[in-house]
Design an enzyme around this catalytic site. Structure first.
Site, mmCIF file in Angstrom:
data_model
loop_
_atom_site.group_PDB
_atom_site.id
_atom_site.type_symbol
_atom_site.label_atom_id
_atom_site.label_comp_id
_atom_site.label_asym_id
_atom_site.label_seq_id
_atom_site.Cartn_x
_atom_site.Cartn_y
_atom_site.Cartn_z
ATOM 1 N N GLY A 40 0.791 -1.234 0.000
ATOM 2 C CA GLY A 40 0.000 0.000 0.000
ATOM 3 C C GLY A 40 0.817 1.274 0.000
ATOM 4 O O GLY A 40 2.020 1.279 -0.288
ATOM 5 N N GLY A 116 -10.410 -4.829 -6.775
ATOM 6 C CA GLY A 116 -11.481 -5.607 -6.172
ATOM 7 C C GLY A 116 -12.766 -4.798 -6.124
ATOM 8 O O GLY A 116 -12.787 -3.671 -5.616
ATOM 9 N N GLY A 185 3.991 17.371 5.239
ATOM 10 C CA GLY A 185 4.617 18.585 4.717
ATOM 11 C C GLY A 185 5.904 18.935 5.434
ATOM 12 O O GLY A 185 6.906 19.308 4.811
ATOM 13 N N VAL A 237 -4.649 30.029 1.677
ATOM 14 C CA VAL A 237 -4.225 29.973 0.273
ATOM 15 C C VAL A 237 -5.433 30.192 -0.631
ATOM 16 O O VAL A 237 -6.487 29.580 -0.435
ATOM 17 C CB VAL A 237 -3.538 28.619 -0.045
ATOM 18 C CG1 VAL A 237 -3.221 28.517 -1.533
ATOM 19 C CG2 VAL A 237 -2.262 28.467 0.778
ATOM 20 N N HIS A 444 21.474 4.983 32.340
ATOM 21 C CA HIS A 444 22.178 6.262 32.186
ATOM 22 C C HIS A 444 23.473 6.045 31.411
ATOM 23 O O HIS A 444 24.210 5.117 31.702
ATOM 24 C CB HIS A 444 22.509 6.840 33.567
ATOM 25 C CG HIS A 444 23.360 8.078 33.503
ATOM 26 N ND1 HIS A 444 22.840 9.310 33.152
ATOM 27 C CD2 HIS A 444 24.687 8.262 33.707
ATOM 28 C CE1 HIS A 444 23.822 10.201 33.168
ATOM 29 N NE2 HIS A 444 24.943 9.586 33.500
#
Length: 466
Positions: A40, A116, A185, A237, A444
């Site tokens: 995907g 599909g 972005g 915009v 640490h």
């Protein structure tokens, strides 16, 4: 005609994970994918390739700006070979999608290439190189999302582009205008900023990453400005025009004055929209919402009782890991189990550098819900590990219930925040208090010590190292 217990339409993180879990639970499973590679958006043109470019560009920036301070001297000019960088990104994608092919074979899942489309609630037509039909007792819709745009913007995929095209540019832009100050972005803007582009971000809301805690937005804004990115918020915009190789963006600023921004590329990253094209959902009795999402109940079941939907195509955050959880949820529901998802505990991450990550409630949400809370915050620059790696920006903030001390939200900006947020998810899953976390030993020096210190600060304002 082949018959299946479950057919999954879409092979992104939600779809392929759902298919694997169904197969693990003994169901005969098929997966249908319109493209020639599985995985995907996330694996092909989303999460994975963008992280590959973020890592490559980070290495370049370190070599140019920070190596000398570390005592590493490289004679001659350090150059960007963008073609090679994009090729490496593609090899990462190819390896990852190839891994999904392997997982399908390993789990005996039948893979169909094609679109599909429902013939009815139990029959799916697959239009690929040839048209065929399968029968499925249950179906999981996992068709994902596509980049959204604005009605007046004509995306030409050359100069006015989406995230898909931004992942395979042939040149580094001179001036990249980014419309939308969300995760996509900012990540891609930072990639090209590191490689030498001037970058201007134009955001409609009054802050970048507006869905995250306001403190995270403020910190990232400060950091990006320090990195010489131009951030314009509260800009509406009005038009995006291409004249030759120049892009002209016109917007109204917060005072209502018209502003003109010129660049050579414009990335439109104003969110994503659910993708159901060609699904023919109505033939199966599957209802869509007014916004084009597949309508589901609390069991992720559609209006057709044997058809479920998961991931970006339904309500909620459009995140790969949310889709994966939903894929497992549906598979286990079909097997008669009683799975559970706590949507409040699905983390959100911005993979810029420094990274940002959040889980649970933001301060704004707690105020809105009139929940009394206390805050513990710790700066990353107070950590020895941060000084050692020169990653000084950011903080960890813990929000805890004022009365019970239960952790309600964790928000962080800093190196490795994407990995560190998992500790907060685990703590909140087990309903830990801030004091619980403050009393756990953290190695640490590590970046995660900031979580312990923020927990100490939230407990009785007793952080040790600040």
């Amino acid at each position: 005609m082949s018959k299946y217990d479950v057919a999954v339409i879409g092979s992104g993180p939600g779809g392929y994970v759902a298919a694997i879990r169904c197969a693990q639970l003994g169901m005969k499973t098929a997966i249908i994918e319109k493209y020639s590679t599985l995985g995907g958006t996330c694996l092909n043109v989303g999460c994975i390739p963008s992280k590959a470019l973020l890592d490559s560009s980070h290495h370049y920036e370190d070599a140019v700006k920070h190596f000398e301070e570390h005592g590493i001297e490289i004679p001659g000019e350090i150059k960007v070979n963008l073609e090679k960088m994009i090729a490496r990104k593609q090899s990462v994608v190819d390896q990852t999608t190839g891994g999904i092919d392997f997982l399908m074979k390993k789990n005996n899942i039948d893979v169909y290439e094609g679109v599909g489309s429902f013939k009815d609630a139990t029959h799916i037509t697959i239009k690929g190189k040839e048209t065929l039909e399968i029968e499925a007792k249950n179906t999981i819709i996992a068709t994902g999302s596509k980049p959204a745009s604005l009605p007046f913007i004509s995306i030409d995929k050359e100069r006015i582009i989406t995230s898909t095209e931004a992942l395979k540019l042939k040149e580094v832009p001179k001036h990249l205008i980014v419309i939308g100050g969300g995760v996509i972005g900012l990540e891609l803007g930072q990639v090209y900023k590191r490689l030498g582009a001037e970058v201007t971000v134009v955001e409609y809301m009054d802050r970048i990453v507006p869905t995250m805690d306001k403190g995270v937005s403020k910190e990232l804004n400060k950091i990006f400005k320090k990195q010489k990115m131009t951030i314009n918020t509260s800009y509406k915009v009005k038009s995006v025009e291409r004249v030759g190789d120049e892009i002209i963006v016109k917007a109204d600023n917060k005072k209502g004055e018209e502003v003109e921004i010129k660049g050579d590329y414009c990335l439109v990253s104003v969110g994503r929209r659910a993708y159901t094209d060609g699904l023919n959902a109505e033939a199966a009795g599957v209802k869509l919402t007014d916004r084009g999402l597949v309508d589901v109940n609390e069991h992720l079941q559609t209006s057709a009782s044997n058809i479920y939907a998961i991931g970006d195509v339904i309500k909620g955050a459009m995140l790969a890991h949310k889709a994966e959880e939903e894929g497992v949820f549906v598979a286990e529901t079909l097997a008669g189990q009683k799975p559970h998802i706590d949507y409040n505990l699905i983390p959100g991450v911005v993979y810029t550098w420094p990274e940002a990550a959040s889980v649970g409630k933001t301060e704004e949400q707690l105020k809105e819900e009139k929940i009394e809370y206390k805050t513990g915050q710790f700066p990353m620059r107070a950590l020895g590990r941060s000084r050692a790696s020169m990653d000084l920006d950011g903080f960890v903030k813990i929000l805890a219930d004022k009365t019970t001390d239960e952790i309600l939200g964790v928000h962080m900006v800093g190196a490795r925040a994407a990995d560190m947020i998992a500790e907060a998810v685990v703590a909140m899953e087990y309903r830990a208090s801030a004091e619980d976390v403050s009393r756990m030993s953290h190695a640490h020096p590590t970046f995660t010590e900031a979580i312990k210190e923020a927990a100490l600060a939230a407990t009785e304002d007793r952080a040790l190292h600040v």
